[in-house]
Each structure stands twice: as C-alpha cells, then as structure tokens.
Design an enzyme around this catalytic site. Structure first.
Site, short mmCIF file in Angstrom:
data_model
loop_
_atom_site.label_atom_id
_atom_site.label_comp_id
_atom_site.label_asym_id
_atom_site.label_seq_id
_atom_site.Cartn_x
_atom_site.Cartn_y
_atom_site.Cartn_z
N THR A 77 0.83 -1.19 0.00
CA THR A 77 0.00 0.00 0.00
C THR A 77 0.87 1.25 0.00
OG1 THR A 77 -1.92 1.05 1.05
CG2 THR A 77 -0.32 0.05 2.52
N LYS A 81 2.98 1.23 -4.03
CA LYS A 81 2.26 0.47 -5.05
C LYS A 81 2.89 0.55 -6.44
CE LYS A 81 -2.28 0.64 -2.85
NZ LYS A 81 -3.70 0.97 -3.03
N ASP A 118 -6.86 -3.69 -6.38
CA ASP A 118 -7.58 -2.51 -5.89
C ASP A 118 -8.88 -2.28 -6.68
OD1 ASP A 118 -6.22 -1.45 -3.70
OD2 ASP A 118 -4.75 -0.44 -4.97
N GLY A 142 -7.57 11.44 -8.74
CA GLY A 142 -6.38 10.68 -8.41
C GLY A 142 -5.74 10.04 -9.62
N ALA A 143 -4.43 9.82 -9.52
CA ALA A 143 -3.70 9.16 -10.60
C ALA A 143 -2.65 8.20 -10.04
CB ALA A 143 -3.03 10.20 -11.49
N GLY A 144 -2.76 7.89 -8.75
CA GLY A 144 -1.85 6.94 -8.13
C GLY A 144 -2.28 5.51 -8.39
N GLY A 145 -1.70 4.58 -7.63
CA GLY A 145 -1.97 3.17 -7.86
C GLY A 145 -3.42 2.78 -7.71
#
Length: 271
Positions: A77, A81, A118, A142-145
């Site tokens: 996490t 990620k 996820d 958002g643009a993360g994992g």
C-alpha cells in the site's frame, strides 16, 4: 458476539507462514486483522504483520523476502504500489496496465509476482451496495496506484463516461491514452475538480487522511442524486463524505473496497 473461532487459541510456531503489509507509515493499515481472521476461518497456520518500510528501503526488503522460506507474500500500500513493480520478477496484465501492484507473492523458487486487486475490490464493493455502473458517468480524482486501478476496473464495468481529475495533469494524459486504447466505447476525458454532471464521484487520492487536507473536489458541485465514494479507510467518514451527507448524497465507505479485496488477496497469497 464472540464465537468459538474467536475464542480459539492461536500460537505462532515454527511452521507458521508469514504474510506482510508493506506501508509507510503503517498506522492506517486495516488489512492484517481481516487476513488473520480469514486464515483462521480457512484453518491455515499463517499470520500477517505490518512492515513499516520507507521508500529508500523497499528494494532491500523485497530482495530479503526472496530468501525467507516461510514468507508467502505481502499486501502493498501507500507509498509503494508503483515502486514495487521494479522489484517484481513478474506482474499480472492488470498490474502492468495500471502501473502499480497492491499485492506480491513469493514463489517457491524465490521469484516475486505482483498483482493489482484494488480496482476489482472497489467495483465488487459498489455492486454489493447496490450501486450499478454500466452506462453511468463517473468523476474520479487521483492518478496513483489505487485510482489508476479503479479507472481500468470502471472501464471493464462498462461505464459510459469517465472524467479524470488530478493535481498532476501529465499522469492523466498517459492514463487516458491507455483507457481509450483498452475501452474505446468509454468516453474518457480529463476534467477539473468540479464533479457536476456525473452520477458517481470517487476520491481515489489520499486527501482526507489528515485533518488539514483540502477536499479532492469542488464540494459545491455535489448534488443529492450523486453517489460519493471513498478509498480512504481511516477516518471512515472523511471530510468529503461528511460534506456529501449534508447535501443528501448516498455515500460509499472506503472499507467496502478492503472487505471485498481481502478474500481475493487471501487467495493470491495462498491461504
């Protein structure tokens, strides 16, 4: 209400399989109790513990996992990620498309395999709460994992329109291009913090974990006919969800994603 299972003694012994959750910090992690409960329900001699690993130590820790014969794997996490992919010997197609993994497994020969659950867990959580996705419009921050995984899972769920919002626009361009290639029937756009005109609003960022965080969207754009969903699990009612409730929106808690990921993760980790 306690059960016989809850009361049953559990001891860590020489044959106990070890599972981890890689995070930094680990104060917010919620998975270990759930995975440990599943291990006991499945009569597996295994235990999950948190590993608080700073970014500059990730590589050495993963390489050490290769030599631990009692290690099955780990949940991954924030903030690892995306970085974890560089230390995997193999990744699943979804993890490769998303550019992030949220679980790794150690193979008997020491190889590390990464996967991305996820998005699948988030979608299953929505369906379980009676929230349909096909043909609907979604505003995703958002643009993360986690956010990237959710974006691809929304494409698979056949949403009609997906609007992406993030402070860093460069990441969105790459995500949008991949989504358009994989899901040509979905109208994918790069938008702003204004969620007006959407059926479902999703916060896929970490904004809301700390009291001083700004909201990830323009809250004045929320209307009572919207569903507002979170990926954050602590606090359970984030400032965004609290505001959405005052507007009359249906809210969807971050823990629903975890609840539906846990069984998937347990399977992947060999429980």
């Amino acid at each position: 209400m306690s059960t016989a299972l809850d009361a049953a003694p559990f001891e860590i012994a020489g044959k106990t399989r070890v599972l981890g959750i890689l995070a930094h910090p680990t104060d917010h992690v919620k998975a270990p109790p759930g995975i440990n409960r599943i291990a006991r329900e499945r009569a597996k001699d295994a235990v999950m513990v948190p590993f608080n690993v700073p970014p500059d130590g990730l590589g050495s820790v993963v390489n050490a996992f290769r030599s631990i014969l009692t290690f099955n794997g780990s949940i991954v996490t924030v903030p690892h990620k995306q970085a974890i992919l560089a230390f995997c010997d193999e990744v699943t197609p979804q993890a490769r498309a998303v550019g992030a993994a949220n679980v790794i497994r150690r193979e008997p020969d020491g190889r590390i395999v990464g996967a991305q659950l996820d998005g699948i867990g988030f979608i299953r959580g929505l369906y379980h709460q009676g929230i349909e996705l096909e043909g609907r419009s979604v505003h995703l921050s958002g643009a993360g994992g986690a956010a990237s995984a959710i974006a691809f899972a929304l494409g698979e769920a056949k949403v009609a329109r997906l609007t992406l919002n993030n402070r860093s626009r460069d990441k969105l361009v790459a995500i949008r291009a991949k989504l358009q290639e994989m899901f040509p029937a979905v109208d994918v756009a790069i938008g702003t913090i204004d969620p007006r005109g959407h059926d479902i609003v999703v916060n896929g960022t970490t904004l809301g974990m700390r009291p001083a965080d700004p909201l990830p969207i323009d809250e004045t754009g929320l209307t009572a006919d919207m569903v507002v969903a979170e990926v954050i699990m602590e606090p359970e009612i984030t400032p965004l969800l609290a505001f959405a409730q005052t507007v009359g929106c249906k809210i969807h808690l971050g823990r629903h994603m975890l609840d539906h990921q846990l069984q998937l993760m347990a399977d992947f980790l060999g429980l």
